[in-house]
Design an enzyme around this catalytic site. Structure first.
Site, PDB file in Angstrom:
ATOM      1  N   HIS A 168       0.848  -1.206   0.000  1.00 20.31           N
ATOM      2  CA  HIS A 168       0.000   0.000   0.000  1.00 20.31           C
ATOM      3  C   HIS A 168       0.883   1.255   0.000  1.00 20.31           C
ATOM      4  CE1 HIS A 168      -2.920   2.884   1.610  1.00 20.31           C
ATOM      5  NE2 HIS A 168      -3.863   1.978   1.676  1.00 20.31           N
ATOM      6  N   GLU A 271      -1.141   1.690  -5.288  1.00 17.03           N
ATOM      7  CA  GLU A 271      -0.929   0.461  -4.522  1.00 17.03           C
ATOM      8  C   GLU A 271      -0.883  -0.761  -5.435  1.00 17.03           C
ATOM      9  OE1 GLU A 271      -4.063   0.613  -1.516  1.00 17.03           O
ATOM     10  OE2 GLU A 271      -3.933   2.814  -1.661  1.00 17.03           O
TER      11      GLU A 271
END
Ligand code: TA6
Length: 299
Positions: A168, A271
């Site tokens: 992420h 991400e």
């Protein structure tokens, strides 16, 4: 249980290149300094916090209001979302349970691509109470002129399991209103801001408000075109079918105690993941590799 930085330095330090420091009580952080780049990695959550190629601006973003505390994820860097991305079942933590747990340091060294660190975590009674599977999860981080992060899921049990997962990554940008993301043109996405309705991307992703999109069935390399810092950040990947693009903008930013006012303007997430309907089945004794490779051209 966290190992002391003294013990970690005895076992894994590399003179003048890699050392362990304590960012807060029970929060060992790896500091890497080499001719090609500097980097920081929290052992908790195997969370890359910083990567800065020599002669360039920092590439990753960490909030000025980030909290360094055992059991809490740091706002920024590269949280590892596993064994699920997004909201879990009721009563289970968002983005899975490994990003707030202490990992083991398994190996450090240097190779042609840079300085590398191997961190790992495996199931225990606590994790099996949350998610009843046997696993070993490893993150191999290599920091040099490029940053590579490979998340390897091993199914060490006797039954298959299904995961979603993400690196992420929070990127620094000079000004979100002068930033675009290329590589997702004509790609379908689920728009979390619009009740996860499905839409089709037309051209570059630009930012004019809260943006929270799961792009599906895409293996594309993305390019963050930063018109303020006049640089491009390349996000290449393998073993990933989804890409999430996120900026909280002003309202959602207020909801994060670990974000300072106005910080939304200097960050975005691109991400590298398998999310939503892009699930991954890992058979018993099999493995799944999720790889992100970050590079920059600019200064
Ligand atoms: O990846 C985007 C997202 O799922 C957003 O919806 C927002 O929740 C963000 O992750 C941050 O989540 P966190 O649990 O780290 O606060």
């Amino acid at each position: 249980m966290s190992v002391s930085v003294e013990t970690l330095n005895q076992q894994f330090a590399i003179p003048d290149v890699l050392r362990f420091v304590e960012a807060a009580a029970g929060m060992p952080v790896i500091e890497i300094t080499s001719a090609d780049a500097s980097a920081r990695i929290a052992v908790q959550g195997a969370q890359v916090l910083e990567w800065q190629p020599t002669g360039q601006q920092p590439v990753l973003w960490v909030s000025r209001a980030a909290v360094y505390q055992a059991g809490k994820g740091v706002r920024g860097g590269v949280p590892v979302c596993w064994p699920w991305f997004g909201a879990g079942e009721a009563g289970k933590p968002a983005h899975g349970f490994v990003r707030t747990r202490m990992w083991q340091v398994r190996e450090t060294g240097q190779n042609a691509e840079g300085v590398y660190v191997k961190l790992g975590i495996s199931d225990d009674a606590e994790t099996r109470a949350i998610w009843d599977y046997a696993f070993d999860l490893e993150l191999i981080v290599t920091a040099g002129k490029t940053l590579s992060m490979e998340l390897v899921t091993h199914n060490t049990g006797d039954k298959p399991f299904t995961i979603t997962d993400a690196l992420h990554t929070y990127f620094r940008t000079g000004d979100i209103t002068k930033t675009e993301v290329l590589g997702l043109d004509k790609t379908a996405y689920l728009d979390k801001v619009l009740d996860f309705g499905q839409h089709m991307q037309d051209g570059a992703v630009v930012f004019t408000g809260e943006t929270d999109r799961v792009y599906l069935d895409t293996q594309a390399e993305c390019v963050i075109n930063d018109g303020a810092l006049m640089r491009k950040i390349h996000v290449a990947k393998r073993g990933s079918s989804s890409t999430v693009v996120w900026n909280p903008w002003t309202e959602k930013e207020k909801g994060f105690a670990d974000m300072a006012v106005g910080e939304y303007r200097e960050m975005l997430c691109v991400e590298t993941c398998n999310a939503a309907t892009d699930t991954v089945i890992v058979e018993s004794a099999q493995s799944h590799h999720l790889l992100a490779q970050i590079s920059t051209d600019g200064y």
